[in-house]
Write a protein that holds these residues in place. Sequence first.
Motif, PDB file in Angstrom:
ATOM      1  N   ARG A   4       0.873  -1.186   0.000  1.00  0.00           N
ATOM      2  CA  ARG A   4       0.000   0.000   0.000  1.00  0.00           C
ATOM      3  C   ARG A   4       0.901   1.225   0.000  1.00  0.00           C
ATOM      4  N   LEU A   5       0.834   2.006  -1.064  1.00  0.00           N
ATOM      5  CA  LEU A   5       1.658   3.202  -1.191  1.00  0.00           C
ATOM      6  C   LEU A   5       0.828   4.420  -0.792  1.00  0.00           C
ATOM      7  N   VAL A   6       1.139   4.970   0.371  1.00  0.00           N
ATOM      8  CA  VAL A   6       0.408   6.131   0.883  1.00  0.00           C
ATOM      9  C   VAL A   6       1.155   7.384   0.461  1.00  0.00           C
ATOM     10  N   SER A   7       0.489   8.235  -0.296  1.00  0.00           N
ATOM     11  CA  SER A   7       1.158   9.409  -0.864  1.00  0.00           C
ATOM     12  C   SER A   7       1.480  10.449   0.211  1.00  0.00           C
ATOM     13  N   ASP A   8       2.751  10.842   0.271  1.00  0.00           N
ATOM     14  CA  ASP A   8       3.196  11.924   1.150  1.00  0.00           C
ATOM     15  C   ASP A   8       3.368  13.226   0.382  1.00  0.00           C
ATOM     16  N   PHE A   9       3.683  13.090  -0.907  1.00  0.00           N
ATOM     17  CA  PHE A   9       3.975  14.278  -1.713  1.00  0.00           C
ATOM     18  C   PHE A   9       3.799  13.936  -3.183  1.00  0.00           C
ATOM     19  N   ASP A  10       3.257  14.901  -3.935  1.00  0.00           N
ATOM     20  CA  ASP A  10       3.067  14.745  -5.372  1.00  0.00           C
ATOM     21  C   ASP A  10       3.364  16.092  -6.032  1.00  0.00           C
ATOM     22  N   LEU A  11       4.405  16.107  -6.881  1.00  0.00           N
ATOM     23  CA  LEU A  11       4.788  17.362  -7.543  1.00  0.00           C
ATOM     24  C   LEU A  11       3.611  17.998  -8.258  1.00  0.00           C
ATOM     25  N   LYS A 402       6.523  11.520  -7.209  1.00  0.00           N
ATOM     26  CA  LYS A 402       5.676  11.233  -6.045  1.00  0.00           C
ATOM     27  C   LYS A 402       6.506  10.589  -4.935  1.00  0.00           C
ATOM     28  N   LEU A 403       6.183  10.972  -3.711  1.00  0.00           N
ATOM     29  CA  LEU A 403       6.834  10.428  -2.532  1.00  0.00           C
ATOM     30  C   LEU A 403       5.791   9.626  -1.757  1.00  0.00           C
ATOM     31  N   TYR A 404       6.115   8.377  -1.442  1.00  0.00           N
ATOM     32  CA  TYR A 404       5.163   7.500  -0.766  1.00  0.00           C
ATOM     33  C   TYR A 404       5.743   6.964   0.535  1.00  0.00           C
ATOM     34  N   ARG A 405       4.840   6.447   1.375  1.00  0.00           N
ATOM     35  CA  ARG A 405       5.237   5.561   2.460  1.00  0.00           C
ATOM     36  C   ARG A 405       4.733   4.167   2.079  1.00  0.00           C
ATOM     37  N   ALA A 406       5.665   3.250   1.971  1.00  0.00           N
ATOM     38  CA  ALA A 406       5.310   1.893   1.552  1.00  0.00           C
ATOM     39  C   ALA A 406       4.939   1.067   2.781  1.00  0.00           C
ATOM     40  N   LEU A 407       3.727   0.553   2.776  1.00  0.00           N
ATOM     41  CA  LEU A 407       3.237  -0.266   3.882  1.00  0.00           C
ATOM     42  C   LEU A 407       2.677  -1.568   3.319  1.00  0.00           C
ATOM     43  N   LEU A 408       2.657  -2.575   4.152  1.00  0.00           N
ATOM     44  CA  LEU A 408       1.991  -3.805   3.750  1.00  0.00           C
ATOM     45  C   LEU A 408       0.485  -3.586   3.796  1.00  0.00           C
ATOM     46  N   ASN A 409      -0.192  -4.017   2.771  1.00  0.00           N
ATOM     47  CA  ASN A 409      -1.631  -3.834   2.662  1.00  0.00           C
ATOM     48  C   ASN A 409      -2.336  -4.984   3.378  1.00  0.00           C
ATOM     49  N   GLN A 410      -2.687  -4.734   4.644  1.00  0.00           N
ATOM     50  CA  GLN A 410      -3.235  -5.791   5.486  1.00  0.00           C
ATOM     51  C   GLN A 410      -4.547  -6.352   4.951  1.00  0.00           C
ATOM     52  N   SER A 411      -5.426  -5.474   4.504  1.00  0.00           N
ATOM     53  CA  SER A 411      -6.729  -5.941   4.013  1.00  0.00           C
ATOM     54  C   SER A 411      -6.568  -6.795   2.756  1.00  0.00           C
ATOM     55  N   TYR A 412      -5.629  -6.397   1.884  1.00  0.00           N
ATOM     56  CA  TYR A 412      -5.405  -7.187   0.676  1.00  0.00           C
ATOM     57  C   TYR A 412      -4.790  -8.542   1.022  1.00  0.00           C
ATOM     58  N   LEU A 413      -3.856  -8.549   1.986  1.00  0.00           N
ATOM     59  CA  LEU A 413      -3.224  -9.801   2.387  1.00  0.00           C
ATOM     60  C   LEU A 413      -4.246 -10.749   3.016  1.00  0.00           C
ATOM     61  N   LEU A 414      -5.188 -10.204   3.782  1.00  0.00           N
ATOM     62  CA  LEU A 414      -6.259 -11.036   4.342  1.00  0.00           C
ATOM     63  C   LEU A 414      -7.088 -11.668   3.231  1.00  0.00           C
ATOM     64  N   GLN A 415      -7.367 -10.878   2.206  1.00  0.00           N
ATOM     65  CA  GLN A 415      -8.116 -11.398   1.061  1.00  0.00           C
ATOM     66  C   GLN A 415      -7.289 -12.464   0.332  1.00  0.00           C
ATOM     67  N   PHE A 416      -5.994 -12.197   0.206  1.00  0.00           N
ATOM     68  CA  PHE A 416      -5.108 -13.147  -0.472  1.00  0.00           C
ATOM     69  C   PHE A 416      -5.032 -14.467   0.283  1.00  0.00           C
ATOM     70  N   LEU A 417      -5.148 -14.388   1.618  1.00  0.00           N
ATOM     71  CA  LEU A 417      -5.107 -15.592   2.450  1.00  0.00           C
ATOM     72  C   LEU A 417      -6.195 -16.583   2.039  1.00  0.00           C
ATOM     73  N   TRP A 418      -7.363 -16.080   1.701  1.00  0.00           N
ATOM     74  CA  TRP A 418      -8.492 -16.937   1.302  1.00  0.00           C
ATOM     75  C   TRP A 418      -8.219 -17.636  -0.031  1.00  0.00           C
ATOM     76  N   ASN A 419      -7.395 -16.994  -0.885  1.00  0.00           N
ATOM     77  CA  ASN A 419      -7.177 -17.530  -2.236  1.00  0.00           C
ATOM     78  C   ASN A 419      -5.848 -18.259  -2.382  1.00  0.00           C
ATOM     79  N   ALA A 420      -4.999 -18.238  -1.338  1.00  0.00           N
ATOM     80  CA  ALA A 420      -3.683 -18.865  -1.436  1.00  0.00           C
ATOM     81  C   ALA A 420      -3.826 -20.368  -1.668  1.00  0.00           C
ATOM     82  N   ARG A 421      -3.026 -20.883  -2.587  1.00  0.00           N
ATOM     83  CA  ARG A 421      -3.118 -22.310  -2.927  1.00  0.00           C
ATOM     84  C   ARG A 421      -2.072 -23.135  -2.193  1.00  0.00           C
ATOM     85  N   LEU A 422      -0.866 -22.620  -2.090  1.00  0.00           N
ATOM     86  CA  LEU A 422       0.241 -23.386  -1.530  1.00  0.00           C
ATOM     87  C   LEU A 422       0.339 -23.198  -0.019  1.00  0.00           C
ATOM     88  N   ASP A 423       0.769 -24.243   0.666  1.00  0.00           N
ATOM     89  CA  ASP A 423       0.940 -24.154   2.115  1.00  0.00           C
ATOM     90  C   ASP A 423       1.955 -23.079   2.492  1.00  0.00           C
TER      91      ASP A 423
END
Length: 854
Positions: A4-11, A402-423
């Motif tokens: 998740r790229l949270v925008s801090d600055f945009d020229l 653009k200047l961002y703060r890069a964070l792990l997207n928790q909500s997307y990862l939770l969604q990905f958990l439901w669709n993950a195939r491999l252990d």
Amino acid sequence: MALRLVSDFDLRKDVLPWLRAQRVASAAAGARGGGPGVLENNYESLRILNVERNGNVIYTYKDNKGNVFFGLYDSQTRQNEHLYTFEKDLHVVSCSVNSDRTLLAASLVHSTKEGRKNELQPGSKCLTLLVEIHPVNNVKVLKAVDSYIWVQFLYPHVESHPLPENHLLLVSEEKYIEKFHIQVIQEDGSRVVIKDSGHLPRERVAEDFVWAQWDMSEQRLYYIDLKKSRSILKCLQFSADEKFNLMFEAPLDITLSDSGFKLVNFGCDDLQDQENLSKHLTLCVFTNHTGSLCVCYSPKFDSWEKFTYSVFYFHKGHGKTFTAALGSVDSHVTKGLTFLNLDYYLAVYLPGHFFHLLNIQHPDLICHSLFLTGNSEVVDMLPHSPLQSLSGSLVLDWCSGKLYRALLNQSYLLQFLWNARLDCEKMAVLHCVLSCGGDRRFLEAKIIQWISENISACHSFDLIQEFIIASSYWSICPETSNMDKLLPYSSVLTWNTEIPGITLVTEEIALPFMKVHSFKGYWEKLNSNLEYVKYSKPHLHYNNSMVRREWHSLISEEKTGRRRSMVYVKNILDNATKVISNLEARNLEPRLTPLFQEEDNHQRLLMGLMVSELKDHLLRHLQGVEKKKIEQMVLDYVSKLLDLVCQIMETSWRKHSLHPCVPHFSGRASAAEFKVFHIMTRILEATKSLFLPLPPGFHTLHTILGVHCLPLHNLLHYIDSGVLLLTETAVTRLMKDLDNTEKNEKLKFSIIVRLPPLIGQKICRLWDHPMSSNIISRNHVKRLLQNYKKKPPSSVIHKSSFSVEFLPLNYFVEILTDIECSNQALYAFEGHDNVDAKFVEEAALKHTMMLLGL
């Protein structure tokens, strides 16, 4: 997407509107030279030059006359400020502003209409200038050379008042770094000028290096020099008084050319041909607050089929070299490899090809890191333009400004958990989601929901077991240093399954040699990590092996009637009481599941022993932490283990709409009860191998549901194999709830004969039935005859109370009566009332008559 790229600055959004407003105001006033000039359609020249430690962004653009404009965006006030304008057509190489915004340092070269900017024209000069900008005044030339110069002001860690002295780093393409000491004074009120500008003191900081990286946030300089063709990584720490120390030296097993030259994070370098990034090596250093030190390295790209990169985990004492398959030969690599710092993780991705989320806190097992190939939707959703990782989680997309703060997207990862195939993906994402923090209760509820729907979906590890260990770890470890070395992170200790699309080689590496002896903050934590790698083998992660032995010893003593010190046992049970009180204080909502409704001394002993052993473990190895804090952490940790089991139970109970009361033994089991029984069995399996405590009442509830759900032969098999544990509470209820039909009699008898002797005797007294009388009689006779010594026969034979003349029985009863008389006081004390020779005689006759069908 995973990031998740949270925008801090945009020229375009934060600067362009202000420039346009300035242009309109300037045109309306007819002003010339004092404002930012006429921008007109020259927007493409607008670019970011630098991001300072306080988050302020320095940018530049050229007006239609070629004049170079410098501006600053204040990250706190979100306001723009004009700093300076050079009325010449120059190209800016580097720029920095001091923390008081009174001095501007800039490095510039002559702009050329043709040819590449990264080659100085013959006879041209790179000018390094120091400008007084409060107000705009004198300009001093610091350097005028035929090689590029980069500039960077040092920022003090305390910005409470203007500083009389400023410090400026000059980095030369000729492989040396100098530090200038610049004193300023105030004249005419607020006018700030350089004191003795003709003689600025300087000192050489580093030389003969081939690579350097600036950490703006921590004010650190990393650089590599070559000694006998060996790469040595060094780090300089600039402190609040602007002094600097060489903190460590570390050998790097990488190949660098002494003719090469590479800078990282000294402003936004557009001198390199960004279209050929994939052809150049990538090297960067990442640290975080836990004392980690990672060096990420990718050599020059030389194959269309695979991509190799290495991560040196200096804080763990080993490095890993990964080789990722790129798939199709036609899938050309046109972008460079990107490394991003995400606190507990590093992201490595090649746009359009793969995404690798590396666990830097626990990098030993590859299953704790997430690898996704170009076929994944996650990879396609990542930015395709090169990202420059600045300090911490700050990243710059220089193409878009653009200047961002890069964070792990928790909500997307939770969604990905439901669709993950491999252990391996499920394992990695589970840990990744938990590391993100946030509303932990909400997060755990979402994961439990996923587990309940996929309870049998994993074959390589136990989902419930991994969730309980991982979530308990993340609830405690972020608060205290070194806890990551003392508490278990995962239930999985080895992983031999290959991860599709990637291979790795792990090698031990030489540890950094610390050059100082007094450590604070980050350096104290790094040094602690290095000391752990040197001296702490085998690993110090806590396990319940001692608890297992002591618990079995206490239970064995209970069965044989022997007890050790009552004070010792009381202290253990007091620990359990504290755990339950701590748990209830944190969870004020009423529970649906009928747990915590009985004493359950066995589970309380297990709880109390774990508190005692874990506290001793932490007190031995956790230095510098108060005893009270450790005791509270232990209570919180054991409470968390229990709470997670309760949450899984609550979710299952609510999902299947079961009644909050304990079910009765009578009646048929519903489909919902079958499903809850299955979940409880999986919980028991998960906790049993790790020897973790369960909430008091768990085994009682599990047994009641087992009697409901299983046919008798299956039920007895579950009991005999230890899956169902018979508690006194459960068996007492069974005796009271069920009538004496033939089926129930068979069940009751099968249960009673499997009980420990002491509990079995109590239960038999509750069942008014010849079978129970027979069992009671047998136990009574066994107890009387244990120490019986044969005496001369008595001449008098007492008549039985029955009119039956059966001499063997009469003689046997006579012996029992004599023993009872001689031990009357003892047996009265032990509470064997209403059980005597007469009771045994009656039971024997009734049992015989029943067998004969009379």
